[in-house]
Design a protein around this motif. Structure first.
Motif, PDB file in Angstrom:
ATOM      1  N   MET A   1     -15.549 -21.392  -7.839  1.00 48.52           N
ATOM      2  CA  MET A   1     -15.095 -19.777  -7.816  1.00 48.52           C
ATOM      3  C   MET A   1     -16.263 -19.047  -8.356  1.00 48.52           C
ATOM      4  SD  MET A   1     -12.247 -19.937  -6.537  1.00 48.52           S
ATOM      5  CE  MET A   1     -10.718 -18.956  -7.344  1.00 48.52           C
TER       6      MET A   1
ATOM      7  N   GLY B   1     -21.000 -14.534  -6.215  1.00 44.13           N
ATOM      8  CA  GLY B   1     -20.504 -13.518  -6.513  1.00 44.13           C
ATOM      9  C   GLY B   1     -18.986 -13.315  -6.941  1.00 44.13           C
ATOM     10  N   LYS B   2     -18.280 -14.521  -7.336  1.00 43.83           N
ATOM     11  CA  LYS B   2     -17.003 -14.582  -7.310  1.00 43.83           C
ATOM     12  C   LYS B   2     -15.885 -14.154  -6.351  1.00 43.83           C
ATOM     13  CE  LYS B   2     -17.533 -14.669 -12.463  1.00 43.83           C
ATOM     14  NZ  LYS B   2     -16.935 -13.877 -13.861  1.00 43.83           N
TER      15      LYS B   2
ATOM     16  N   VAL C   1     -12.420 -15.865  -6.031  1.00 48.67           N
ATOM     17  CA  VAL C   1     -11.418 -15.308  -6.713  1.00 48.67           C
ATOM     18  C   VAL C   1     -10.506 -14.131  -5.926  1.00 48.67           C
ATOM     19  CG1 VAL C   1     -10.655 -14.263  -8.904  1.00 48.67           C
ATOM     20  CG2 VAL C   1     -12.740 -15.596  -8.970  1.00 48.67           C
ATOM     21  N   VAL C   2     -11.154 -13.419  -5.167  1.00 51.55           N
ATOM     22  CA  VAL C   2     -10.321 -12.451  -4.220  1.00 51.55           C
ATOM     23  C   VAL C   2      -9.686 -13.326  -3.178  1.00 51.55           C
ATOM     24  CG1 VAL C   2     -10.773 -10.430  -2.935  1.00 51.55           C
ATOM     25  CG2 VAL C   2     -12.359 -10.807  -4.619  1.00 51.55           C
TER      26      VAL C   2
ATOM     27  N   ALA D   1      -8.458 -16.411  -3.386  1.00 49.74           N
ATOM     28  CA  ALA D   1      -7.470 -16.859  -4.029  1.00 49.74           C
ATOM     29  C   ALA D   1      -6.379 -15.997  -4.369  1.00 49.74           C
ATOM     30  CB  ALA D   1      -7.812 -17.445  -5.215  1.00 49.74           C
ATOM     31  N   VAL D   2      -6.728 -14.668  -4.526  1.00 47.64           N
ATOM     32  CA  VAL D   2      -5.729 -13.734  -5.082  1.00 47.64           C
ATOM     33  C   VAL D   2      -4.928 -13.303  -3.937  1.00 47.64           C
ATOM     34  CG1 VAL D   2      -5.569 -11.251  -5.716  1.00 47.64           C
ATOM     35  CG2 VAL D   2      -6.668 -12.844  -7.283  1.00 47.64           C
ATOM     36  N   ILE D   3      -5.531 -13.193  -2.745  1.00 45.63           N
ATOM     37  CA  ILE D   3      -4.973 -12.794  -1.387  1.00 45.63           C
ATOM     38  C   ILE D   3      -4.170 -13.598  -0.915  1.00 45.63           C
ATOM     39  CG2 ILE D   3      -5.483 -12.272   1.125  1.00 45.63           C
ATOM     40  CD1 ILE D   3      -8.023 -10.810   0.098  1.00 45.63           C
TER      41      ILE D   3
ATOM     42  N   VAL E   1      -2.366 -16.255  -2.539  1.00 50.32           N
ATOM     43  CA  VAL E   1      -1.184 -16.183  -3.408  1.00 50.32           C
ATOM     44  C   VAL E   1      -0.195 -15.150  -3.194  1.00 50.32           C
ATOM     45  CG1 VAL E   1      -0.493 -15.690  -5.819  1.00 50.32           C
ATOM     46  CG2 VAL E   1      -2.248 -17.477  -5.499  1.00 50.32           C
ATOM     47  N   ILE E   2      -0.815 -14.023  -2.977  1.00 44.83           N
ATOM     48  CA  ILE E   2      -0.120 -12.723  -2.373  1.00 44.83           C
ATOM     49  C   ILE E   2       0.795 -13.067  -1.279  1.00 44.83           C
ATOM     50  CG2 ILE E   2       0.070 -10.371  -1.652  1.00 44.83           C
ATOM     51  CD1 ILE E   2      -2.073  -9.739  -3.961  1.00 44.83           C
TER      52      ILE E   2
END
Lengths: 74, 374
Positions: free
Chosen positions: A32, A36-37, A40-41, A43-45, A47-48
């Motif tokens: 993660m 440049g992380k 994380v983006v 994972a967020v997308i 989940v949505i």
């Protein structure tokens, strides 16, 4: 029983989103935090997307039930 | 129909630009992070999204910067590769204002990639043996001023340490809260309409369903209650998604998913209040009684939502950016390139939220009609 199923799905999604990256991390290499992380983006997308699909799935199941009901009436 | 197409178009734009537009150049870290006065030192700069090897008409310039009066420019530098640059500095003999330790910001100015800054990059300590009493305080600080910095040309998002690429979550996590607000606004609006005339039963309403106008015998009161419930339900969905995505983002920027941040706590409370709305709705057998109590409760829930989400978090210190001002509209955390994606994101996600709510309403309308037929 059905409610229990829905909760299980939600907990599964949360579990996946939070623990999968940790499982993929080996030693210092962190899935993660590298590149440049950006994950994380991802994972967020995810989940949505899964959350909205879960809601639509639930709505469809209700509709199916209603369709069966109205079919019986005729 | 047009607004559903608009929602898709805007979200496609948001996904493409939000994910593909690069970040500006930044300095990730420098090595070593501490130095002493009066010596010559080589400092290695690690860049992010930098291209030091890319040649340009004017050279790269490197500084260690204390304030506008005290700045050190590199005496020479070698480019190792696109993201690593070694710069040599002649550290001054005395620190400004007789201080023992100062923190210097690192600045690299690239004619194409623009200027990037790492705050408090180097800790510069006063070397007591090397201190020269008689020397003016600013001796050996270069006179090459930090000026005519370049800006990166083209469309790019700001670079921020710790956050890095996850700044793109601004287009996915933050709009969830906007969708929640708009849907809860719609919900309380229909609750008010319901309470204004709960037994409004004889009105024929023309409803546009999938582009066609259908004349339904829909009691207006019942319809308002149905809408209030559906908007609250979808609003809650987006609230849960906002909370979950926030926890993921927090885990990798604040270190843990739940820090008891004031905003996290208050939104959790707000979501629980709305969760109770559905428990209240389902706990009465009489539909009219349940609708009326739910509508009254909804007004109280909305009245508590505003202080919980928008007033209380601004009165306390928060890990969230812009907590003391107007978050999401402040100039510190959003630049104009981000606004060009962020505002369409809000509209796109909101329309999607209303679309889903609309499906929920249509289902409930069919369900209620089927129940009436029995």
């Amino acid at each position: 029983m059905k409610k229990y199923k829905a909760y299980r799905l939600i907990t599964f999604i949360v579990f996946l989103a939070i623990s999968l990256p940790a499982a993929l991390a080996e030693g210092n290499r962190d899935f993660m935090r590298e590149t440049g992380k950006i994950n994380v983006v991802v994972a967020v997308i995810l989940v949505i997307f899964l959350g909205i699909v879960w809601y639509l799935f639930r709505l469809e199941r209700k509709l199916t039930k209603l369709e069966h009901q109205t079919k019986d009436d005729q | 129909m047009w607004w559903k197409i608009l929602s898709v178009v805007l979200l496609v734009y948001v996904f493409l630009t939000g994910l593909l537009v690069p970040l500006k150049s930044g300095i990730e870290t420098v090595e070593p992070a501490a130095a002493h006065t009066g010596r010559e030192i080589t400092i290695r700069f690690y860049g992010y999204n930098t291209f030091f090897e890319k040649s340009a008409e004017s050279p790269i310039r490197v500084w260690l910067y204390y304030d506008s009066q005290y700045a050190l420019s590199a005496s020479s530098f070698t480019v190792v590769n696109d993201t690593i640059l070694d710069a040599r500095f002649n550290m001054p003999v005395n620190l400004p204002e007789g201080k023992q330790t100062v923190y210097l910001n690192a600045i690299i100015d690239h004619p194409i990639a623009g200027a990037s800054l790492l705050p408090a990059a180097i800790e510069l300590n006063q070397d007591s043996s090397g201190m020269v009493a008689g020397l003016p305080l600013d001796a050996a600080w270069t006179t090459t001023p930090v000026e005519t910095l370049h800006l990166q040309k083209g469309f790019s998002f700001p670079y921020q340490n710790v956050i890095y690429e996850s700044i793109r979550n601004t287009y996915f996590h933050v709009p969830m809260w906007f969708v929640l607000l708009f849907l809860f606004c719609a919900s309380v609006w229909y609750s008010l309409l319901y309470l204004a005339n709960p037994s409004d039963s004889s009105i024929i309403r023309k409803l546009k369903v999938a582009g066609r106008t259908l004349t339904y015998m829909v009691p207006a009161g019942q319809e308002n209650d149905r809408r209030a419930a559906a908007y609250a339900e979808t609003g809650l969905l987006f609230g849960i998604l906002g909370l979950l995505t926030g926890m993921i983002w927090a885990n990798y920027t604040w270190g843990k998913p739940w820090s008891n941040d004031i905003k996290q706590l208050m939104t959790a409370v707000a979501l629980l209040i709305y969760l109770a709305y559905f428990i209240l709705r389902s706990s009465f057998d009489e539909p009219e009684k349940s609708a009326r109590l739910a509508a009254v409760y909804n007004i109280f829930a909305f009245a508590s939502l505003i202080p919980l989400l928008y007033i209380v978090p601004r009165m306390f210190a928060s890990l969230h950016p812009g907590a003391t001002g107007n978050p999401a509209f402040g100039t510190q955390d959003l630049d104009n390139t981000m606004r060009a994606v962020f505002y369409p994101a809000i509209i796109g996600w909101t329309l999607l939220g209303f679309w889903i709510a609309n499906l929920r309403i249509r289902y409930q309308r069919l369900f209620d009609r089927a129940m009436d037929l029995h």
